[in-house]
Design an enzyme around this catalytic site. Structure first.
Site, PDB file in Angstrom:
ATOM      1  N   TRP A  16      41.453  41.395  11.395  1.00 33.54           N
ATOM      2  CA  TRP A  16      42.528  41.929  12.229  1.00 33.54           C
ATOM      3  C   TRP A  16      42.018  43.219  12.863  1.00 33.54           C
ATOM      4  CZ3 TRP A  16      45.038  46.732  11.715  1.00 33.54           C
ATOM      5  CH2 TRP A  16      45.933  46.985  12.758  1.00 33.54           C
ATOM      6  N   GLU A  44      43.726  37.179  12.808  1.00 28.35           N
ATOM      7  CA  GLU A  44      45.145  37.538  12.775  1.00 28.35           C
ATOM      8  C   GLU A  44      45.560  38.225  14.073  1.00 28.35           C
ATOM      9  OE1 GLU A  44      46.085  40.376   9.699  1.00 28.35           O
ATOM     10  OE2 GLU A  44      48.245  40.266  10.068  1.00 28.35           O
ATOM     11  N   LYS A  48      48.636  39.685  16.836  1.00 25.49           N
ATOM     12  CA  LYS A  48      49.949  40.318  16.787  1.00 25.49           C
ATOM     13  C   LYS A  48      50.456  40.584  18.197  1.00 25.49           C
ATOM     14  CE  LYS A  48      50.364  44.624  15.049  1.00 25.49           C
ATOM     15  NZ  LYS A  48      50.139  45.724  14.079  1.00 25.49           N
ATOM     16  N   ASP A  72      51.161  36.446  10.535  1.00 22.70           N
ATOM     17  CA  ASP A  72      51.862  37.536   9.850  1.00 22.70           C
ATOM     18  C   ASP A  72      53.322  37.514  10.312  1.00 22.70           C
ATOM     19  OD1 ASP A  72      53.044  40.200   9.496  1.00 22.70           O
ATOM     20  OD2 ASP A  72      51.053  40.882   8.912  1.00 22.70           O
ATOM     21  N   HIS A 123      54.548  39.881  13.090  1.00 26.77           N
ATOM     22  CA  HIS A 123      53.739  40.036  14.303  1.00 26.77           C
ATOM     23  C   HIS A 123      54.254  39.294  15.527  1.00 26.77           C
ATOM     24  CE1 HIS A 123      49.874  41.646  12.243  1.00 26.77           C
ATOM     25  NE2 HIS A 123      50.957  42.339  11.943  1.00 26.77           N
ATOM     26  N   HIS A 135      50.489  36.044   6.173  1.00 19.64           N
ATOM     27  CA  HIS A 135      50.806  37.385   5.697  1.00 19.64           C
ATOM     28  C   HIS A 135      52.319  37.439   5.613  1.00 19.64           C
ATOM     29  CE1 HIS A 135      46.959  39.905   6.613  1.00 19.64           C
ATOM     30  NE2 HIS A 135      46.798  39.030   5.657  1.00 19.64           N
ATOM     31  N   ASP A 174      57.836  45.742  13.324  1.00 20.09           N
ATOM     32  CA  ASP A 174      56.855  45.292  12.321  1.00 20.09           C
ATOM     33  C   ASP A 174      56.696  46.362  11.249  1.00 20.09           C
ATOM     34  OD1 ASP A 174      54.782  43.970  11.046  1.00 20.09           O
ATOM     35  OD2 ASP A 174      53.254  44.706  12.436  1.00 20.09           O
ATOM     36  N   ASP A 176      56.805  46.306   7.939  1.00 16.90           N
ATOM     37  CA  ASP A 176      56.142  46.009   6.671  1.00 16.90           C
ATOM     38  C   ASP A 176      56.948  46.449   5.460  1.00 16.90           C
ATOM     39  OD1 ASP A 176      53.509  44.671   7.293  1.00 16.90           O
ATOM     40  OD2 ASP A 176      53.338  46.404   8.607  1.00 16.90           O
ATOM     41  N   ASP A 212      51.691  40.981   2.810  1.00 15.38           N
ATOM     42  CA  ASP A 212      51.235  42.122   3.609  1.00 15.38           C
ATOM     43  C   ASP A 212      52.409  43.030   3.937  1.00 15.38           C
ATOM     44  OD1 ASP A 212      49.921  43.915   5.169  1.00 15.38           O
ATOM     45  OD2 ASP A 212      49.656  42.586   6.895  1.00 15.38           O
TER      46      ASP A 212
HETATM   47  C1  RNT Z   1      48.408  44.894  10.795  1.00 15.23           C
HETATM   48  C2  RNT Z   1      48.092  43.615  10.114  1.00 15.23           C
HETATM   49  C3  RNT Z   1      47.054  43.701   9.033  1.00 15.23           C
HETATM   50  C4  RNT Z   1      47.216  44.907   8.139  1.00 15.23           C
HETATM   51  C5  RNT Z   1      46.245  44.964   6.989  1.00 15.23           C
HETATM   52  C6  RNT Z   1      46.261  46.284   6.285  1.00 15.23           C
HETATM   53  O1  RNT Z   1      49.464  44.786  11.661  1.00 15.23           O
HETATM   54  O2  RNT Z   1      49.256  43.058   9.595  1.00 15.23           O
HETATM   55  O3  RNT Z   1      47.062  42.532   8.297  1.00 15.23           O
HETATM   56  O4  RNT Z   1      48.510  44.986   7.635  1.00 15.23           O
HETATM   57  O5  RNT Z   1      44.991  44.638   7.423  1.00 15.23           O
HETATM   58 ZN    ZN Z   2      48.990  41.286   8.417  1.00 15.50          ZN
END
Ligand code: RNT
Ligand code: ZN
Length: 425
Positions: free
Chosen positions: A191, A232, A234, A265, A268, A292, A300, A302, A332
């Site tokens: 990523w 990955e 986004k 993810d 994302h 993720h 986003d 998290d 994640d």
């Molecule tokens: C970032 C991505 C990625 C990170 C990690 C820490 O938007 O989701 O996966 O969260 O690499």
């Molecule tokens: Zn991620």
């Protein structure tokens, strides 16, 4: 003071629940046995707010952010492993660990990311062997002076690109080593944060550069029994709101043409866009994917994963599609405002609960109703299922695996906080 259910209560509640499921044609024992085989990949970075242990470790950049200052964050790899041991001891099943390159242990020496080698992860591998965890891996293409421009693999500067290409190549070799050592393939996920805050003049060139960088990184074939590569995408990040080079479409195309894993993810995409519906679509063309599992709140953000409709839908899609062996389930998120060990445990247990609920569906019956066109009964049954006693099965599963049930988890976490985390000042 919480009053916990007794073993007798858990057993009796389960016995009644099992009868209800039998009436529906669902085998609870089979569901629990399948659940027990699922390995989640826990993300090491929840333990220290994506800090890592580089000697010259700076602040977190790349358009991601951990907010909060709950005491007790792991300050070194030994503390992080201790916290992980605690977390795994509260999660039924045998699970993996997802490492980032900045979690290397270099013995106090400064080692450039391009120079990282398996030896810098020897203690992680020893630990993983001893505790039976598979390892997954990630190049760290952020929190570094050479990512300060906001661009890495897609930079217009060839020297910057070369640096990150070499870092990713080094990481794939470390992933290969993990796979060889542990006898289970390592998923190495790329990523990058590259993107623009404001409207770009040229969306095309950075994508061509990224494609070229990826081609160079992946030029060397690695045995998929040891390492598998994922990419990955986004939609946006903090400071890359208008344009992200590695978008979903970009990586979907790249993954299909290069036979890679695509990492989806949950945070994302557009705020109301879920990833559940994407799973059967992309698996029509890809052998495997990486998830993720995350929880965005308005963006986003998290947040810690909970048993939400989104996560339930992801689990349903994996189970209904028969995709358990083609989907690598990683977590994640990074919340620094609550107990970090609890954050791992709550998110992992909620993901497992979602999978159990999906495994407890009368899938044949649902499909029959659908094929026969009885959408009324399909809707009624799907609604009825939401109130079935899956919680009783989950509690019994935890009990049988020697894991704490319900809020017993918090007794253990509180004790750990007092004995260990509170001392980290
Ligand atoms: C970032 C991505 C990625 C990170 C990690 C820490 O938007 O989701 O996966 O969260 O690499
Ligand atoms: Zn991620």
């Amino acid at each position: 003071m919480d009053h916990h259910p007794s073993d007798r209560q858990i057993q009796a509640t389960y016995d009644l629940a099992k009868e209800r499921y039998v009436q529906m044609g669902v085998d609870t024992d089979r569901a629990m046995a399948t659940l027990g085989q699922i390995a989640l990949s826990l993300h090491c970075w929840q333990g220290d707010d994506v800090g890592g242990f580089e000697t010259s470790g700076g602040e977190l950049t790349g358009g991601i952010a951990a907010t909060g200052n709950y005491p007790g964050k792991a300050r070194n790899a030994d503390e992080l492993r201790r916290d992980l041991d605690m977390a795994y001891s509260l999660i039924p099943g045998r699970h993996r660990l997802n490492l980032h390159a900045i979690y290397a242990e270099t013995g106090g020496k400064t080692v450039e990311r391009t120079e990282l080698r398996p030896e810098h992860f020897a203690r992680w591998v020893d630990w993983a062997k001893e505790k039976h965890h598979g390892l997954d891996f990630n190049p760290t293409c952020f929190s570094h002076p050479l990512s300060a421009s906001g661009f890495t693999l897609a930079s217009h500067d060839p020297a910057v690109r070369r640096f990150w290409i070499d870092h990713c190549i080094a990481c794939r070799k470390i992933g290969e080593h993990f796979g060889q050592q542990l006898g289970t393939p390592c998923v190495t996920n790329i990523w990058i944060p590259d993107g623009f805050k404001d409207t770009p003049a040229d969306r095309k060139t950075p994508r061509e550069l990224l494609k070229d960088s990826l081609d160079k990184i992946l030029a060397e074939k690695i045995d998929p029994r040891h390492n598998r590569d994922a990419v990955e995408g986004k939609l946006f990040g903090l400071g890359s709101e208008s344009y992200v080079v590695g978008s979903h479409e970009f990586y979907l195309g790249y993954a299909i043409t290069h036979r890679l894993l695509l990492c989806l993810d949950a945070g994302h995409f557009h705020p109301t866009e879920g990833i559940a519906d994407k799973i059967s679509s992309v698996l029509t063309y890809l052998d495997e994917i990486l998830l993720h599992v995350s929880r965005g709140v308005r963006w986003d953000s998290d947040h810690v994963v909970v048993l939400s409709d989104d996560v339930a839908a992801i689990a349903q899609e994996i189970v209904r599609g028969g995709f358990l062996d083609r989907v690598h389930i990683g977590l994640d998120y990074f919340d620094a405002s609550i107990n970090r060990v609890a954050a791992w445990v709550i998110g992992a247990r909620s993901t497992l609960k979602a999978l159990l609920v999906a495994l407890l569906e009368p899938s044949d019956r649902l499909r029959e109703l659908e094929i026969s066109g009885d959408y009324t009964a399909r809707l009624a049954l799907l609604e009825d299922l939401k109130n079935m006693p899956s919680g009783a099965v989950w509690d019994f599963h935890c009990l049988r695996q020697g894991m704490p049930v319900g809020m017993q988890v918090m007794d253990k976490i509180k004790a750990y906080e007092e004995q260990e985390l509170a001392r980290r000042v």
